[in-house]
Design an enzyme around this catalytic site. Structure first.
Site, mmCIF file in Angstrom:
data_model
loop_
_atom_site.group_PDB
_atom_site.id
_atom_site.type_symbol
_atom_site.label_atom_id
_atom_site.label_comp_id
_atom_site.label_asym_id
_atom_site.label_seq_id
_atom_site.Cartn_x
_atom_site.Cartn_y
_atom_site.Cartn_z
ATOM 1 N N ASP A 52 0.858 -1.176 0.000
ATOM 2 C CA ASP A 52 0.000 0.000 0.000
ATOM 3 C C ASP A 52 0.908 1.245 0.000
ATOM 4 O OD1 ASP A 52 -2.117 1.728 0.047
ATOM 5 O OD2 ASP A 52 -3.204 0.694 1.625
HETATM 6 C C1 BGC Z 1 -5.041 3.193 0.156
HETATM 7 C C2 BGC Z 1 -5.217 2.165 -0.937
HETATM 8 C C3 BGC Z 1 -5.048 2.799 -2.290
HETATM 9 C C4 BGC Z 1 -3.705 3.469 -2.341
HETATM 10 C C5 BGC Z 1 -3.395 4.107 -3.681
HETATM 11 C C6 BGC Z 1 -3.792 4.032 -0.026
HETATM 12 O O1 BGC Z 1 -3.780 5.101 0.851
HETATM 13 O O2 BGC Z 1 -4.995 2.531 1.399
HETATM 14 O O3 BGC Z 1 -6.487 1.562 -0.812
HETATM 15 O O4 BGC Z 1 -5.195 1.825 -3.283
HETATM 16 O O5 BGC Z 1 -3.659 4.484 -1.358
HETATM 17 O O6 BGC Z 1 -4.142 5.234 -3.898
#
Ligand code: BGC
Length: 765
Positions: A285
């Protein structure tokens, strides 16, 4: 050592093979490619960055940090931009630089793309897997038309605590239902076969794992669960997605067993890869590797090395891999073999996408006419119709059409609030508002905003505009309270007095749920609650249309409103679908996938809890020395699986084809007659639950094991039959073996988890 100083001297485009790559022979193709890559180039493939300007179109300039990295061959993919022109330019730079390897383009396509589908929690309440698959299919078509070939979805985190804002992004509290949804979404994105065609994308299952079990519902918080509990209660959706062939997983922010998930080799290596046979790639993530420093594990070099070794293949936005892995190879903290493993996974994904054959496969720019079309909107409408849950109805609904209607509330004429979280690419302003939908049925409906969101203007300002201030501080913003609350309520009351029925449109604005939006008190925000109380005092009947991304506490509303329709965030077609339900053109058929509590103090609240040694009936009053509260019952206000329609359905007795089943290879047919007693055609989701009476470990009081959404004509009776096998009764025992134990099981069927009829099945050797 700062890798940015390393000059990659390999001539542009010399390494990637020519465009006539055969589809077969992936291994030899990648062997040959990797044989020519430097260590730095391989590490470059493991690096994912967000595009500058996130989402919006950009001109590519040399000041763009990504361009510099690309020229150095230190970027494997970009996410967050769906502008074909931008992506074409970036792709060309990648091909002309370093190893000449095409980029992969990711995006948070979570519930639709430009055409917005209901938020995932809403969609799950449709219990319609074909429809859910269709929404993902539609999103994949739109996303690929915008150059995207990899979506950060499905989000399959089981969530039992409604305080957690990201409960909006998943399929609710049940692992079985979550598993069915995970499969449907993966099929929708990737198609039915291994081939990824030019209107299909790679799915990315997130957040692996257990992110939904954050303690106290506070985002990013610690997870404290044992292995048996996670395997039985949480892991099924991730596992089903792997069985369905999901191409990638995103590791989560939380820890498990004292080890951050992003460096947790039990989760990534032992379970996902070895036990479940997943052979795609794992991305972190956003900034999850860098955050392991805050978890207290070590410096960036240490956490990057450990994350790679535990199974991460791609680093999203931490720069841990590109900044430290060369040094870690030199020091022997990781081997080139570890890097080769990860690099191969990324190259395999690109190969699978056909990017080596045609790096511009998704960037032709000719497919703009496939975006936001009558067909995509028809899918959004169908999904919005089936994702509404009628929580209460004293008979006022459906509206007859001849009433004088006052549509009141801050969410009534608010198109951009219909889309919900993660809909950055949407045409939010084009969404059908609830007011516009109602006026199609009742052109004379009056309107009043009726209230602010919160009574405290400063607090409302912070909630509404916090994100904009963070990313774009110079954006001019309107006042949070354009008008004082008293003036808004006065206007609402004057409209209400002239009406026969009030449709009150209140609830959560989008900023109140999704990521980083945990709430300690999950009620309708105070200003809107005040509005509801004032409207109630008029004595006029009130239909509450609830916009929300999570279960809310609705005890007062349940006692005081004539009807409550939970509409979540339904997307592009929200207003049309809501009005069609209110006026009976569509018979509501959604059923809850999360328990709605009476009081926030009941959280985490979920139907499939254990019995305890001192159990207490769900709705019995307080009693000393049993497992209950002094001041609130144990049970939910609205249970899992619950939802009304304009008909009632009568369930007959549950019949088993045999009362005994062998524990190894048996199967039993379970059937029930269901009668639509109403005057309208409708859809009913028939649910089957089990309960193991005695097991070697404790088991939940009920577990969903099958369901079917069935169409009924008015007055029609249908026999619904399920086939149960030992697999359906199996669970992970104390030694973590997947077993079907001998003994007696209650087999129960009904319209929701609290309204079941049962029969007993004996499992024998
Ligand atoms: C979130 C994810 C997301 C990623 C990319 C993160 O802060 O937890 O769900 O896919 O950002 O935007």
């Amino acid at each position: 050592m700062n890798l940015r100083t390393i000059v990659i001297s390999v001539a542009a485009s010399t390494l990637a093979l020519s465009s006539c790559t055969p589809k077969s022979g992936m291994d030899s193709y990648i062997d040959s490619l990797m044989g020519k890559m430097t260590l730095e180039q391989k590490i470059g493939q493991l690096n994912l960055h967000s595009a500058p300007g996130f989402v919006s179109a950009m001109k590519v300039t040399e000041e763009d940090g990504n361009v510099k990295l690309l020229r150095e061959g230190r970027l494997g993919g970009i996410y967050g931009n769906g502008d074909v022109q931008y992506l074409r330019q970036i792709q060309q730079i990648a091909l002309d630089s370093g190893a000449g390897i095409p980029l992969i383009f990711g995006m948070d396509v979570i519930h639709g793309h430009e055409t917005v589908m209901p938020i995932p929690l809403a969609l799950s309440t449709s219990w319609n897997m074909e429809l859910i698959e269709k929404t993902a299919r539609t999103a994949a078509k739109e996303a690929t038309a915008c150059g995207i070939n990899w979506v950060f979805s499905p989000m399959v985190d089981v969530a039992r605590d409604a305080r957690w804002g990201r409960i909006a992004e998943g399929g609710g509290e049940d692992p079985y239902l979550g598993g069915e949804i995970a499969k449907a979404m993966v099929r929708g994105y990737q198609g039915d076969d291994a081939e990824i065609s030019d209107d299909e994308v790679l799915a990315c299952v997130k957040h692996y794992a257990l992110y939904g079990a954050a303690e106290a519902g506070r985002d990013y918080n610690t997870v404290n669960l044992g292995r048996q509990e996670i395997l039985n209660g949480y892991m099924r959706p991730y596992h089903e997605a792997a069985k369905a062939g999901a191409a990638s997983y995103m590791s989560s922010f939380n820890e498990f067993e004292g080890v951050p998930a992003t460096m947790n080799s039990y989760l990534m290596d032992e379970l996902l890869r070895r036990s479940w046979g997943f052979n795609g790639f794992i991305v972190t993530d956003a900034t999850a590797i860098a955050e392991e420093v805050n978890h207290g594990i070590g410096d960036l070099q240490e956490v990057s090395a450990r994350s790679l070794k535990a199974g991460v293949d791609m680093d999203m936005n931490s720069d841990g891999f590109i900044e430290t892995l060369v040094q870690s190879v030199k020091e022997g903290r990781v081997s080139e073999k570890d890097i080769d493993r990860a690099c191969r996974k990324i190259l395999e994904a690109k190969y699978r996408l056909g990017l080596f054959e045609d790096p511009f496969k998704y960037l032709k720019g000719e497919r703009a006419n496939e975006i936001y079309t009558p067909e995509t909107k028809a899918v959004a409408y169908e999904a919005a119709c089936e994702s509404q849950v009628l929580l209460k109805n004293d008979g006022i609904l459906p509206l007859k059409g001849n009433e004088r209607v006052a549509v009141i509330g801050p969410l009534a004429d608010n198109p951009s609030e219909m889309t919900g979280c993660w809909s950055m690419s949407s045409k939010a302003g084009d969404c059908a508002s609830i007011l516009s939908g109602i006026r199609r049925h009742c052109p004379g409906a009056t309107y009043s905003q009726g209230s602010n969101i919160f009574l405290d203007e400063q607090f409302e300002d912070k909630v509404k505009y916090g994100l904009i201030r963070m990313f774009s501080p110079s954006t001019p913003l309107p006042k949070a309270h354009a008008l004082p609350q008293s003036a808004l309520v006065a206007d609402a009351l004057s409209k209400a007095r002239g009406a026969d029925v009030i449709v009150a449109c209140v609830g959560e604005i989008t900023a109140l749920n999704g990521e980083g939006a945990s709430r300690a008190d999950i009620c309708i925000p105070d200003a809107q609650k005040e509005l509801l109380r004032s409207l109630k005092a008029t004595g006029k009947p009130i239909v509450l249309v609830l916009t929300t991304g999570r279960p809310l506490t609705l005890g007062w509303e349940n006692d005081n409103m004539n009807a409550i329709l939970c509409t979540w965030n339904l997307g592009t077609e929200a207003g049309n679908a809501i009005a069609d339900v209110l006026y009976g053109k569509v018979n509501p058929s959604g059923k809850l996938t999360t328990s709605f509590p009476y009081h926030v103090g009941q959280e985490p609240l979920y139907y499939n809890h254990k019995n305890t040694g001192r159990p207490h009936p769900d709705y019995a009053p307080y009693q000393k020395f049993v497992s209950c509260y002094i001041d609130v019952v144990n049970g939910p206000l609205y249970p899992f699986g619950y939802g009304l329609s304009y008909n009632s359905y009568k369930y007959g007795e549950v019949k088993l084809s045999s009362t005994e089943m062998p524990s190894t290879d048996g199967s039993v047919q379970v059937s029930v007659d269901v009668n639509n007693e109403g005057k309208m055609d409708g859809k009913e989701t028939v649910q089957l639950y089990i309960h193991a009476k005695y097991s070697s470990s404790t088991r939940p009081v009920k577990e969903l094991k099958a369901f079917r959404k069935v169409d009924f004509k008015a007055g029609e009776t249908k026999t619904v039959t399920f086939t149960l096998t030992p697999e359906d009764l199996s669970y992970y025992d104390h030694d973590l073996r997947w077993v079907c134990e001998k003994g007696e099981y209650d087999i129960m069927i009904g319209p929701n988890c609290n309204d079941l009829k049962g029969s007993t099945l004996k499992v024998v050797r």
